[in-house]
Each structure stands twice: as structure tokens, then as C-alpha cells.
Design a protein around this motif. Structure first.
Motif, mmCIF file in Angstrom:
data_model
loop_
_atom_site.group_PDB
_atom_site.id
_atom_site.type_symbol
_atom_site.label_atom_id
_atom_site.label_comp_id
_atom_site.label_asym_id
_atom_site.label_seq_id
_atom_site.Cartn_x
_atom_site.Cartn_y
_atom_site.Cartn_z
ATOM 1 N N SER A 46 0.840 -1.196 0.000
ATOM 2 C CA SER A 46 0.000 0.000 0.000
ATOM 3 C C SER A 46 0.875 1.246 0.000
ATOM 4 N N THR A 105 -3.622 1.515 -2.852
ATOM 5 C CA THR A 105 -4.178 0.282 -2.292
ATOM 6 C C THR A 105 -4.773 -0.585 -3.396
ATOM 7 N N ALA A 154 0.332 -5.407 2.253
ATOM 8 C CA ALA A 154 -1.021 -5.442 1.706
ATOM 9 C C ALA A 154 -1.031 -6.024 0.306
ATOM 10 N N SER A 183 3.200 -10.764 5.657
ATOM 11 C CA SER A 183 1.763 -10.763 5.908
ATOM 12 C C SER A 183 1.348 -12.138 6.405
#
Length: 919
Positions: free
Chosen positions: A369, A408, A450, A479
Motif C-alpha cells: 500500500s 491500495t 497489503a 503478511s
């Protein structure tokens, strides 16, 4: 009939029987499963039906959702945070949102920091690069009314807590070493110490100075968590090299760092120099036996070794890799994006790619992001990853997310609604049409942060699309991934983690490991690599030459500046994870422009949240195995279940259910043990059990038995005895009234019912064993009974066989039985579920929503279980290793005050225990 319908039929059959039992069954406490019964087994039921509208279950509340009513929109944010760390803020609408949240708009603003996420949504992430105060404001428009809540956050620098003083190097034989941080001033801070690597605190916990015992050779991390004014906690750490106790040994490292003279038995990191232009790292050569026995170890540029008793030499070698610059296509794949007031906007992206001739496959690289696709070709570690992929025969491609305001990725879980996922599908088509890659070649997705979540989501969307794309896996950097995909997706996932990732934290890192185990327990290929703290040798900084001119002398000058500024310690370990601004202040003027890349290298050495390339060989090994369709690890399997209960009156019975999934017949040994329980000290055993097996939902008896070795049984006594011995079941006494059937059954749902002959009553053990263990397997098991006295338990058991775990959904349902006609007074008020391995609690649950409502809600329909809508029911999602387990279901214990309450949950009533294999 498909498995879902079979499951529904079995559930209905069992629940109808249960309803009758609930109405008329007298007290029958459930005793533990008999010992020695071939390992405990368990009953099983297949539920059925789809999730309730809206997904059912319980959702999480926004921060601050409890307590006093919020009348105006309010910003929820910590009172303080650390400079350079991501901090979350959210706005709670309060009573202003009672009319609903559709049409609500947000616009955040900030001073003293920067917003790193979309500023137009309810929750944001922000960072401050300097100490001071961050002021937040958000313009909230609700039904034509505008609100402007504000909040302030004190941003503190990590330097506020000071640095730690301790020995940089100690001997493993040391018995007492001191570590100290600055003392409190007027009670402004408290201290909590932790150690790792086997070091043990001897004294001083809670003060600013401790003594510790370092223990065995290796790197020790000493951490003091300094809490400043109850506003923010700053971890102050030091790394201590604990050396071996042997004689000095020469370790020579060519084309790398870490060599020297060390006592034998010491643990030392050796690191290959970053490759020059036109090369990639190949392998270590020389005395590679010191690396260990792993086949991948010589291929890893950073390895921790134990110094041998004799001198050793290791040389880093490199192989040729063409230098390339990615091809870029601007305004790629224009699409219409819906906007407010029925408007549409045409949006497009940029596609950058490099595909070698005769590529093995294609790897999409997804940025984090707030970033762009260029990070993969402009940042040293990301570029090194891309270069090694191309050198290994893979094409690489990177797209910008459509959202360029916050950078994003689109989140919709439906492909047709996800413009970013559609861009990736279009990119495959374009590269095929250009002849860059052949149609049908394996496709992979890799991303960081992200972007990693988007990578796993898009991989699943394209793999399950019509027509399906040849997606073979996703690589998830930094993540925990998307938890629901660990139980629903068939796409292999590889996790690359940083052990000190401050954003994920210990819980997030463990969640990633748990997700990998869930995938392994479903037979989905997976893997995990986690980088750990390592020295920042000067040679390591040569990676900056990958993106701009930077010599070995430059690397030495930067390293010296970092050491002078005490950003690295005597052994070259990072003392903190400084921001780019802090690093820039420590650098000579000639290098200040590279401060961000240097800060990233420090973060990699500290195993903090930064993309790392030292796991490249393991990632490529994963890709190669999936590109060639290497066999997936076989998950464990349910092979035995047992449930002990009581036939309490004339017409009573004990019923268990099970489901067989596959394409061929399975051979099962099903037993009803009454008299045989006597050898285990059960005095009130059922004297004459009758065993019946039915297809679920069908009253026709498929097979029955009274007396396991009496004439008329479908199998001979010798066959039953041999089958029992083969699965580890205890032998039955010749001539006993115990019952047994050896059956070949087609895939489907079944019930096994045990009754007492001639009005006989007593305790009985129901057992089901998978004898054939072929491709058809037991997948759903259930048992249903009534808890009739406070403290009683329903105790089924299961056995899992194999070399890998088996991922299971395990439930204890009572309130959910009301859906099937039970009255509220007939069911257990608040069931509690505990899973034991021997005497050890493996896991437990008292409220299924607390076990991960989103993941469980996704798992229930995947296994054919009916949905749960009452939070009091219990459920677990667990990858269980091979072995025997006991499941205990009973009422949640109440203290005296709770028990006296007018609305105290009932301690007696019906409960259904279910076990499902997750496909």
C-alpha cells in the motif's frame, strides 16, 4: 448425491433421533472412553445447508465500541506512538450513524505526520517521521450533516528510552552478565525484560538493570520494554554474541563476510556479498559440510554455522544473469470504474514486465500500500528478487494498483467486481498475445504487505474463474495472508516472514504459521521462511550498487558512519531500526540520497518489516515444485473414532454418525462394546448390545450384529480378529456378547446405532475403524448425547494417522440444536469444548466467534456443516498432528455468583459433538 446433500441428510437423521432422546431420555452421565481401545476414536456428523443471510455469526466492534454511548463522531487513536511506526486511527460515528452508514463520506487530514492509507475511508494508517505531536482531523458527512472530530497523538522517538549497556561478546561458560538501560526519572517509566536464545534472567526483573546467564553458544537477544508514562512502550534491545568454549579456529569466507578466528562451537553468520551486475548468487563451495545437512543450505546467501574443530573455508560463487530493464506499457487495460451519483470514470494502469525466452512461468509482483510497481525494479532487495526470478527462468510482471491516491489494491472477492484482479487477467492475455510467454504456462502471484494479501486473493480468483487461469501458487511476504483462504482455497501459499515484524507482531507471525499448517493439513502445498536478526557487515551494503553506482569503498564509508552513530553495535548488529531521516543525519553528505535504501538494509538485518531477498532460493524452490506439479504432501487422515455412552432404558440407544468421501468402497470395522468394558473396570456395562448400521436418512438396516463371533455375521471371527489387530483395536473375548461388523461401504453418510437386547441397559463403547485406508476416507464424524448432571462430559475420541497434520473443524453445538426443533430447556446452555492429547490440552473454545468468526464462517459450508448463529456454541479450526485425541464437551463451569443468577445457562441438556475434515 454430492457431499453437502449427504451431510444434510445425515444431520437430519441424527437430529431427529436426538430430539426423541432429548424428550424422554433419563439421566445417563457420560463416562470417559475406555482405555486401550485402539487409541480413542470419535463420533461424527455431517451438517448441511448454506450460511444464513448476512453470513451469520458475530462481527467485531470498532475500537471503543463499548462503554458509554458516543453521541458525536469520535476519533479512536492511541494517546502516543513511536516515530516511524505505522499507527491506526478510526472514527466511530456514534449516534450520528444510527440511521445507517450507507452514503457516509470521510476525508482525513493530518499535521505533523503523513497518512499512508486511503484518507477517504473510516480507518486510516499514519506515520510521523519526527518526535512531536500529530494532529488528526476527519471531515465526516452523515445524511447531509458535517462533523469534524479531531485528535492528537504524542509521537515519541525510540531514542527517548536510551540504549542498553551490556557485553557485546561473552563466553558460553559465563554465569552472570549485566544489562542496564537508563533509570526512571521521577517515575516516568517502567521496565520489563525478556531474553531469547536460551539466555535466562537471574535477577533484576522490573528494574533498569538485570543480570542474566547467557547459556549455550549463539546469538542472544536481550530486550527491555520501557513503558514511558503509560503512553507508549519502546523495546530497547542488544544482541550478545555467546561464543563456544573450544580452541580458536580459523574460518575463511571468500566473496563474503563473517570470517575470522572463533572458539570452536561458536555460532556465526556468514553472508555472501551481493552480486555484481550481470550475476546472481549461485552457491557456497568449499567445506560445505559446516553448513549443515539441508539440501537448500548451500544455495542460501546467509547461513548460520557452528564453527567446527578444524579450520574451514567457504567461498560464495555466482552465475551469469543478463542485465535487463523492464518493458513498460502505459495506459494498460482501460476499464470503467463506478463512482458516486451513477458516474463512471475510465481508469487504467501501467504494466511493466521482463520475460526470458522459453520462460518456465510468470510471476506477478504486487507492491505494498502506498507504493507503485516501480519498487520491484528500483529498490535493491526487490530488484534482486526480480533478477533471481528471471535468472531462474521466470518472467516477472508488475502492475500499479488502480487506486493511485492511496496505492491500495481492490478488495472485492468477486472477479467481475475487482478491477485490479481483472487487470492481472488482462496482463496474462496481453503477454500471451505478444508472444512473451506461452499460453498455459504456470502463473504465480507474489506481494509484500497489503500487496501480499492482494496476491493471495487474486491468485484464488483467477484460479477459480471460468475459464480458470493456470495459477499455481502465491508468495506472501510480510503478511499473515487472508485467513479464510487457508480453509477454502486450493492455491498453494508460501509465507516469507520477518521475525521482528513490528506490524504483524508475534500474533501475526504465528497466524501466518498457523495458516501454513492449515494448508498442509488440507493437502495444499505450502511453506514458511522467516528471516532472523543478522549482522550488517559492510559487504552487505554493496547491494546498493544494484540500483545506482556504489563501490566497496562506499559501503565501508557508510558502515563506518553507522557505527560512529551507534546505529550498529560492536558485532555489527543493529541497535535499533532507524527512520530514513535518522540514517540520513548520520551519513556523510555524499550518501544522504541513499538514506532510504540504507535504512532498509538496517531493517532487513534487524529482521524488521522490510522486504528481504535472502529467502529467494527457497521461494524459487517452491515455485519450481509447483510449476512441475510435484506431488503435494499427503495430509493426515481420520482413521478411528469412539464414543462411550449409556443405554439407559428400554428403547434407548447410542447413535453415532459418519461420512465416507471418495470414489471407491471403504472397509470399516464397526464395534459395539459392552461386556468387553469389564476388563477396564466398568461395572455397569451393557450386557447384550445390538449393533445396526443404516444409510443416513434411511430406516433400512444395512447390517446388524448380536455377538461378534456368532454364526450369521457377514464376516468370520477370524476376519474380524485380523482387522482389529491390523488397526490396533483391543481383542474381543471369544463367545462374548460384544458386537462387531466388518463392512465394505460405498461413499456416503451413515449412522451406527447400539441398543440393548431384551431390555438390557448399561454403558457401551461405539467404535469405528478405517481398515482399508484407501483413497476413500472418513471425513465427518459426530456423536449426540445429553448431559444430565452438573460436571458430566460427552467424551468422543479420534485418531489421526499419517506424517502430516489434518486440518479439522471441531464443534460442540447445543444452542444450534434449537434450529432442529429442540426447546431452549432441552439443550445445554453454554457448551465448552476441550481437545486433549493424553493429559495435555491442545486447544479449547467456549464461544465459537472468539475462535475466528470469519474463518469459521467460511469453513462451515466448505465442510458441509450447518451454520452457527448463537455465540454460546463452541467451534475450533485446528491442524492436528498424527496421534490420538480426546474431545470433551460439557457445560462451561460457573462460579457461585453466576450459578445463582436468574439467567444462568443450563448445566444440563443435549449437545452434539462434530468433527469434519477440511477438504
Amino acid at each position: 448425491m454430492n457431499r453437502l446433500l449427504r451431510s444434510a441428510a445425515l444431520s437430519s437423521a441424527l437430529l431427529c433421533l436426538a430430539e426423541l432422546h432429548a424428550q424422554v431420555r433419563p439421566t445417563n452421565p457420560i463416562a470417559p472412553v475406555a482405555p486401550g481401545g485402539g487409541g480413542n476414536g470419535g463420533g461424527g456428523n455431517a451438517g448441511g445447508g448454506a450460511l444464513l443471510p448476512g453470513g451469520g455469526g458475530a462481527g467485531g466492534l470498532l475500537p471503543g465500541g463499548g462503554g458509554n454511548a458516543v453521541t458525536q463522531p469520535t476519533i479512536i487513536v492511541p494517546a502516543g506512538a513511536l516515530v516511524g511506526t505505522a499507527t491506526n486511527a478510526a472514527v466511530v460515528l456514534g449516534q450520528a450513524g444510527q440511521a445507517g452508514t450507507s452514503g457516509v463520506s470521510y476525508q482525513w487530514s493530518i499535521t505533523g505526520g503523513r497518512i499512508t492509507s486511503d484518507a477517504r475511508i473510516q480507518a486510516i494508517t499514519f506515520i510521523a517521521d519526527a518526535a512531536g505531536t500529530v494532529s488528526l482531523a476527519v471531515n465526516v458527512s452523515v445524511s447531509g450533516t458535517t462533523y469534524m472530530p479531531t485528535a492528537s497523538v504524542a509521537m515519541l522517538s525510540a531514542e527517548t528510552a536510551g540504549t542498553m549497556t551490556t557485553n557485546a561478546t561473552v563466553a558460553a561458560s559465563a554465569t552472570s552478565v549485566t544489562a542496564t538501560v537508563p533509570a526512571a526519572q521521577n517515575g516516568d517509566r517502567t521496565f520489563r525484560w525478556t531474553t531469547s536464545g536460551g539466555a535466562q534472567i537471574v535477577s533484576g526483573q522490573g528494574t533498569n538493570s538485570i543480570t542474566y546467564r547467557p547459556g549455550t553458544a549463539g546469538l542472544k537477544e536481550i530486550v527491555c520494554n520501557v513503558n514511558l508514562q503509560n503512553v507508549v512502550t519502546i523495546p530497547v534491545r542488544a544482541y550478545v554474541m555467546t561464543l563456544g568454549t573450544g580452541a580458536p579456529v580459523a574460518l575463511t569466507v571468500n566473496s563474503g563476510s563473517g570470517g575470522g578466528s572463533f572458539p570452536a562451537g561458536s555460532r556465526i553468520d556468514i553472508i555472501a556479498n551481493p552480486p555484481a551486475a550481470g550475476q546472481v548468487f549461485d552457491r557456497w563451495t568449499g567445506d560445505i559440510s559446516v553448513l549443515g545437512n539441508g539440501a537448500q543450505l548451500p544455495l542460501i546467501p546467509r547461513v548460520t554455522i557452528t564453527v567446527p574443530n578444524a579450520a574451514a573455508t567457504l567461498t560464495a560463487t555466482y552465475k551469469a544473469a543478463p542485465v535487463w530493464t523492464p518493458t513498460a506499457i502505459a495506459n494498460f487495460n482501460p476499464q470503467n470504474q463506478a463512482g458516486p451519483n451513477n458516474t463512471t470514470t475510465t481508469v487504467s494502469t501501467t504494466l511493466s514486465y521482463q520475460v526470458p525466452a522459453n520462460a518456465t512461468g510468470l510471476v506477478f509482483l504486487l507492491h505494498d500500500s502506498g507504493s507503485t510497481s516501480s519498487e520491484w525494479f528500483e529498490r535493491p532487495n526487490q530488484l534482486l528478487f526480480a533478477r533471481e526470478l528471471v535468472a531462474a527462468g521466470y518472467g516477472v510482471a508488475a502492475l500499479n494498483s488502480i487506486n493511485r491516491t492511496a496505492g491500495t489494491w481492490a478488495a472485492p472477492a468477486v472477479l467481475a467486481n475487482n478491477l485490479d484482479a481483472l487487470n492481472h487477467a488482462a496482463a496474462i492475455d496481453r503477454l500471451v498475445s505478444l508472444g512473451a510467454i506461452a499460453a498455459g504456462k504456470p502463473v504465480f502471484f507474489a506481494g509484500r504487505g497489503a500487496g501480499a494479501n492482494a496476491a493471495s486473493r487474486y491468485a484464488d480468483l483467477l484460479a477459480s474463474a471460468t475459464p480458470a487461469r493456470p495459477v499455481k501458487g502465491s508468495v506472501i511476504f510480510l503478511s499473515a495472508g487472508i485467513d479464510t483462504l487457508s480453509v477454502t482455497s486450493k492455491v498453494p501459499q508460501f509465507f516469507a516472514l520477518a521475525s521482528n515484524d513490528d506490524a504483524l507482531g508475534a500474533a501475526g507471525i504465528q497466524a501466518a504459521r498457523d495458516a501454513s499448517q492449515l494448508l498442509l493439513g488440507r493437502g495444499v502445498p505450502t511453506g514458511v521462511v522467516a528471516t532472523t536478526v543478522s549482522p550488517l557487515y559492510s559487504g552487505r551494503l554493496r547491494s546498493l550498487a544494484l540500483t545506482a553506482p556504489f563501490t566497496a569503498d562506499d559501503a565501508q564509508a557508510v558502515w563506518s558512519a553507522l557505527k560512529t552513530a551507534k546505529l550498529i553495535d560492536e558485532n555489527s548488529y543493529p541497535t535499533s531500526t532507524p527512520s530514513a531521516a535518522t540514517v540520513g543525519a548520520a551519513l556523510p553528505a555524499a550518501y544522504k540520497a541513499r538514506a532510504a535504501d540504507i535504512a532498509a538494509e538496517i531493517a532487513v538485518a534487524a529482521a524488521e518489516r522490510e522486504f528481504f531477498s535472502e529467502g529467494n532460493s527457497r521461494v524459487i524452490n517452491f515455485l519450481n515444485s509447483r510449476a512441475t506439479d510435484a506431488p503435494a504432501p499427503t495430509p493426515g487422515r481420520l482413521v478411528n473414532l469412539s464414543t462411550r455412552g449409556t443405554v439407559a432404558f428400554l428403547g434407548d440407544s447410542l447413535t453415532v454418525g459418519f461420512n465416507i468421501s471418495g470414489t471407491t468402497q471403504a472397509t470399516l470395522l464397526i464395534r459395539g462394546i459392552g461386556p468387553g468394558l469389564g476388563r477396564f473396570g466398568v461395572a455397569a456395562a451393557l450386557s447384550a448390545p445390538r449393533l445396526e448400521v443404516n444409510r443416513a436418512g434411511n430406516a433400512t438396516v444395512l447390517a446388524s450384529n448380536e455377538g461378534w463371533d456368532k454364526p450369521g455375521n457377514a464376516a468370520t471371527p477370524a476376519q474380524i480378529t485380523a482387522a482389529a489387530a491390523g488397526v490396533g483395536a483391543f481383542a474381543l473375548t471369544n463367545g462374548s456378547a460384544d458386537s462387531a461388523l466388518l463392512l465394505q461401504l460405498n461413499p456416503g453418510a451413515y449412522t451406527a446405532t447400539i441398543r440393548g437386547l431384551g431390555g438390557a441397559v448399561g454403558e457401551v463403547l461405539a467404535e469405528i475403524y478405517d481398515v482399508s485406508r484407501n483413497a476413500t476416507r472418513l471425513t465427518n464424524l459426530s456423536t449426540l448425547s445429553r448431559i444430565n448432571a452438573d460436571g458430566d462430559l460427552l467424551i468422543p475420541g479420534i485418531v489421526i494417522a499419517g506424517n502430516n497434520p489434518r486440518s479439522l473443524v471441531i464443534r460442540a453445538v447445543s444452542q444450534g440444536l434449537q434450529t432442529f426443533g429442540y426447546g431452549a430447556a432441552d439443550v445445554l446452555g453454554d457448551p465448552r469444548l476441550v481437545v486433549y492429547s493424553g493429559q495435555t490440552v491442545v486447544t479449547n473454545n467456549n464461544n465459537w466467534a472468539q475462535a475466528g468468526v470469519t474463518t469459521l464462517t467460511a469453513a462451515f459450508p466448505a465442510v458441509g456443516a450447518f451454520p452457527l448463529t448463537n455465540a454460546a456454541d463452541s467451534a475450533l479450526l485446528e491442524p492436528l498432528a498424527a496421534g490420538s485425541y480426546t474431545l470433551q464437551a460439557g457445560a462451561t463451569p460457573l462460579n457461585a455468583q453466576q450459578a445463582a443468577a436468574a439467567n444462568a445457562p443450563s448445566q444440563i441438556g443435549a449437545v452434539l459433538v462434530e468433527v469434519y475434515e477440511i477438504p
